[in-house]
Scaffold this motif. Structure first.
Motif, PDB file in Angstrom:
ATOM      1  N   GLY A  83       2.210  10.708 -12.579  1.00  0.00           N
ATOM      2  CA  GLY A  83       2.967  10.265 -11.418  1.00  0.00           C
ATOM      3  C   GLY A  83       2.132   9.497 -10.412  1.00  0.00           C
ATOM      4  O   GLY A  83       2.683   8.740  -9.595  1.00  0.00           O
ATOM      5  N   PHE A  84       0.816   9.653 -10.483  1.00  0.00           N
ATOM      6  CA  PHE A  84      -0.051   8.990  -9.522  1.00  0.00           C
ATOM      7  C   PHE A  84      -0.436   7.578  -9.939  1.00  0.00           C
ATOM      8  O   PHE A  84      -0.604   6.710  -9.078  1.00  0.00           O
ATOM      9  CB  PHE A  84      -1.329   9.811  -9.299  1.00  0.00           C
ATOM     10  N   ASP A  85      -0.608   7.340 -11.247  1.00  0.00           N
ATOM     11  CA  ASP A  85      -1.176   6.051 -11.649  1.00  0.00           C
ATOM     12  C   ASP A  85      -0.304   4.872 -11.231  1.00  0.00           C
ATOM     13  O   ASP A  85      -0.799   3.874 -10.702  1.00  0.00           O
ATOM     14  CB  ASP A  85      -1.467   6.026 -13.150  1.00  0.00           C
ATOM     15  N   GLY A  86       1.017   4.991 -11.441  1.00  0.00           N
ATOM     16  CA  GLY A  86       1.898   3.906 -11.050  1.00  0.00           C
ATOM     17  C   GLY A  86       1.951   3.711  -9.543  1.00  0.00           C
ATOM     18  O   GLY A  86       1.955   2.580  -9.044  1.00  0.00           O
ATOM     19  N   ARG A  87       1.983   4.813  -8.806  1.00  0.00           N
ATOM     20  CA  ARG A  87       2.033   4.715  -7.344  1.00  0.00           C
ATOM     21  C   ARG A  87       0.742   4.138  -6.787  1.00  0.00           C
ATOM     22  O   ARG A  87       0.771   3.335  -5.848  1.00  0.00           O
ATOM     23  CB  ARG A  87       2.316   6.090  -6.744  1.00  0.00           C
ATOM     24  N   VAL A  88      -0.389   4.538  -7.348  1.00  0.00           N
ATOM     25  CA  VAL A  88      -1.657   3.979  -6.908  1.00  0.00           C
ATOM     26  C   VAL A  88      -1.720   2.485  -7.195  1.00  0.00           C
ATOM     27  O   VAL A  88      -2.192   1.689  -6.370  1.00  0.00           O
ATOM     28  CB  VAL A  88      -2.829   4.714  -7.595  1.00  0.00           C
ATOM     29  N   ALA A  89      -1.223   2.087  -8.362  1.00  0.00           N
ATOM     30  CA  ALA A  89      -1.221   0.659  -8.710  1.00  0.00           C
ATOM     31  C   ALA A  89      -0.368  -0.145  -7.735  1.00  0.00           C
ATOM     32  O   ALA A  89      -0.748  -1.250  -7.327  1.00  0.00           O
ATOM     33  CB  ALA A  89      -0.724   0.476 -10.137  1.00  0.00           C
ATOM     34  N   ARG A  90       0.786   0.401  -7.348  1.00  0.00           N
ATOM     35  CA  ARG A  90       1.644  -0.323  -6.406  1.00  0.00           C
ATOM     36  C   ARG A  90       1.045  -0.351  -5.004  1.00  0.00           C
ATOM     37  O   ARG A  90       1.134  -1.364  -4.307  1.00  0.00           O
ATOM     38  CB  ARG A  90       3.037   0.311  -6.387  1.00  0.00           C
ATOM     39  N   LEU A  91       0.460   0.758  -4.574  1.00  0.00           N
ATOM     40  CA  LEU A  91      -0.124   0.809  -3.235  1.00  0.00           C
ATOM     41  C   LEU A  91      -1.320  -0.122  -3.100  1.00  0.00           C
ATOM     42  O   LEU A  91      -1.538  -0.714  -2.031  1.00  0.00           O
ATOM     43  CB  LEU A  91      -0.542   2.247  -2.894  1.00  0.00           C
ATOM     44  N   THR A  92      -2.106  -0.232  -4.156  1.00  0.00           N
ATOM     45  CA  THR A  92      -3.298  -1.075  -4.114  1.00  0.00           C
ATOM     46  C   THR A  92      -3.070  -2.460  -4.714  1.00  0.00           C
ATOM     47  O   THR A  92      -4.024  -3.252  -4.807  1.00  0.00           O
ATOM     48  CB  THR A  92      -4.448  -0.390  -4.882  1.00  0.00           C
ATOM     49  N   ASN A  93      -1.825  -2.746  -5.089  1.00  0.00           N
ATOM     50  CA  ASN A  93      -1.474  -4.048  -5.666  1.00  0.00           C
ATOM     51  C   ASN A  93      -2.344  -4.362  -6.886  1.00  0.00           C
ATOM     52  O   ASN A  93      -2.897  -5.456  -7.023  1.00  0.00           O
ATOM     53  CB  ASN A  93      -1.603  -5.154  -4.617  1.00  0.00           C
ATOM     54  N   THR A  94      -2.463  -3.376  -7.762  1.00  0.00           N
ATOM     55  CA  THR A  94      -3.280  -3.538  -8.972  1.00  0.00           C
ATOM     56  C   THR A  94      -2.440  -3.344 -10.229  1.00  0.00           C
ATOM     57  O   THR A  94      -2.929  -2.801 -11.221  1.00  0.00           O
ATOM     58  CB  THR A  94      -4.463  -2.548  -8.954  1.00  0.00           C
ATOM     59  N   GLN A  95      -1.169  -3.756 -10.180  1.00  0.00           N
ATOM     60  CA  GLN A  95      -0.341  -3.655 -11.375  1.00  0.00           C
ATOM     61  C   GLN A  95      -0.804  -4.663 -12.416  1.00  0.00           C
ATOM     62  O   GLN A  95      -1.265  -5.762 -12.076  1.00  0.00           O
ATOM     63  CB  GLN A  95       1.133  -3.907 -11.042  1.00  0.00           C
TER      64      GLN A  95
END
Length: 306
Positions: A83-95
Motif C-alpha cells: 500500500g505504500f509503494d504506489g502512494r510514495v511514487a505519487r507523492l514523490t512524482n516517481t511513477q
C-alpha cells in the motif's frame, strides 16, 4: 634509438561500461508533449515493492518450515508495504512503467502464490486432489485478476473494484491460517471447508462483482470528532485479537460484494451504473451532464453480475 610513445591522457576505460549499457532500464515517456527516453529506475518506491516481495517470499519459506503464524503475519506485512509503494511514487512524482510492472509481479507472489502455498502446507494437502485444485484455483484467480486490473486501468470507475482485490483475498486466506492454525483441527469437514474458502476467494477475484474501493474518501477534509474515536476503537479491537479481527474485517469485505449484488438483483438496493467507461463517449468528448441524461456512464445501465 626507439622513442617512447607519448602517454595517453585519456581516462581509463570503465570495464563495466558495456555491462551497464546492456542492463540499464530505458523507458519511453512523455514530457511536455514530447517523447523522451529515460534511463534508470526510481529507488524509493521500488524499495517498498522489494520489501513487499521479500515478505511474500518469507511467508512461503515460513510455511514450508511449519511456522504458519509467521507466514500469515508476513502476508499482512506485505499488504502494508504494497500500500505504500504506489502512494510514495505519487507523492514523490516517481511513477514509472517499470514500477508498475515490478509491483504487479511482486503482488503475484505475495498475494497469489504465497497464500496458496501457505494454505496448502497448512491444511489443504490433507484433502488430496481437492486441496491442490483449490490452491491452483486461487493462484490462477490471482493471476487473472492482476492481468485484468492492469489492462483496465483508466477504463473503470475508480469508486469500484471489479472482482475482489488480490490483497483482500490474500488477507482472507492468511486470516484463516493465522486464526485456526493453533486449533489442530482434524475434522475432514473443516479441511474441506478451508478448501472451499480458498477456492471461493480465487473465484471472487475473477468475478464481475463490484467492491467499494473507498477511493472517493477525502482524508483532507474535516470530519466529525466521533470519526477519530471510531478509528481509535478499531485499533484497540484489532490489537486485542489481531488474527480474529482481521479475519472478520476482510471476511466481511469479501462477503459484502456478493451480498450487495444479490440485494441489487432483488431490488432491495439501488442499482449502480456500470463501472466501465464508455470508449465511444470518451472519443466523442461527451460531457458529464450529457452522461447524466443518458442515465449511465457506460453502454449498459447495470452490470449483469450485480
Amino acid at each position: 634509438m626507439t622513442q617512447t610513445p607519448p602517454p595517453d591522457n585519456r581516462p581509463p576505460r570503465d570495464p563495466f561500461s558495456e555491462f551497464k549499457d546492456d542492463t540499464e532500464v530505458v523507458e519511453d515517456v512523455l514530457h511536455d508533449g514530447k517523447r523522451i527516453r529515460r534511463r534508470g529506475i526510481y529507488l524509493l518506491p521500488n524499495l517498498f515493492t522489494t520489501a513487499a516481495l521479500f515478505s511474500g517470499f518469507f511467508a512461503v519459506v515460513a510455511a514450508l518450515n511449519g511456522d504458519f503464524a509467521s507466514a500469515a503475519v508476513a502476508i499482512f506485512v506485505s499488504m502494508v508495504l504494497d500500500g505504500f509503494d504506489g502512494r510514495v511514487a505519487r507523492l514523490t512524482n516517481t511513477q514509472s512503467k517499470f514500477g508498475e510492472e515490478y509491483d504487479s509481479l511482486a503482488d503475484m507472489l505475495s498475494f497469489g502464490v504465497a497464500p496458496a502455498v501457505v494454505a496448502f502446507a497448512w491444511i489443504l494437502q490433507d484433502v488430496g486432489n481437492l486441496g491442490w485444485i483449490a490452491a491452483f484455483v486461487y493462484v490462477a484467480g490471482a493471476a487473472l485478476r492482476l492481468a485484468r486490473f492492469n489492462v483496465q486501468i483508466g477504463s473503470t470507475d475508480k469508486r469500484w473494484f471489479i472482482g475482489l482485490p488480490s490483497p483482500s483475498a490474500a488477507a482472507i486466506v492468511a486470516g484463516c491460517v493465522w486464526t485456526f492454525h493453533s486449533l489442530e483441527a482434524t475434522a475432514f469437514i473443516f479441511k474441506v471447508l478451508m478448501a472451499v474458502v480458498v477456492a471461493a476467494a480465487g473465484i471472487l477475484m475473477v468475478s464481475n462483482i463490484r467492491y467499494h474501493s473507498f477511493k472517493e474518501l477525502d482524508f483532507k477534509s474535516p470530519v466529525p470528532f466521533v470519526a477519530l474515536l471510531a478509528i481509535v476503537l478499531a485499533f484497540v479491537l484489532i490489537s486485542l485479537e489481531p488474527a480474529v479481527m482481521l479475519l472478520l474485517l476482510f471476511g466481511s469485505y469479501g462477503l459484502s460484494g456478493p451480498v450487495m449484488a444479490i440485494l441489487r438483483r432483488t431490488g432491495r438496493a439501488t442499482p449502480i451504473p456500470s463501472p466501465y467507461v464508455d470508449e465511444e463517449l470518451a472519443r466523442s468528448g461527451q460531457t458529464d451532464t450529457e452522461e447524466k441524461k443518458t442515465g449511465s456512464t457506460a453502454g449498459d445501465d447495470t452490470d449483469p453480475a450485480s
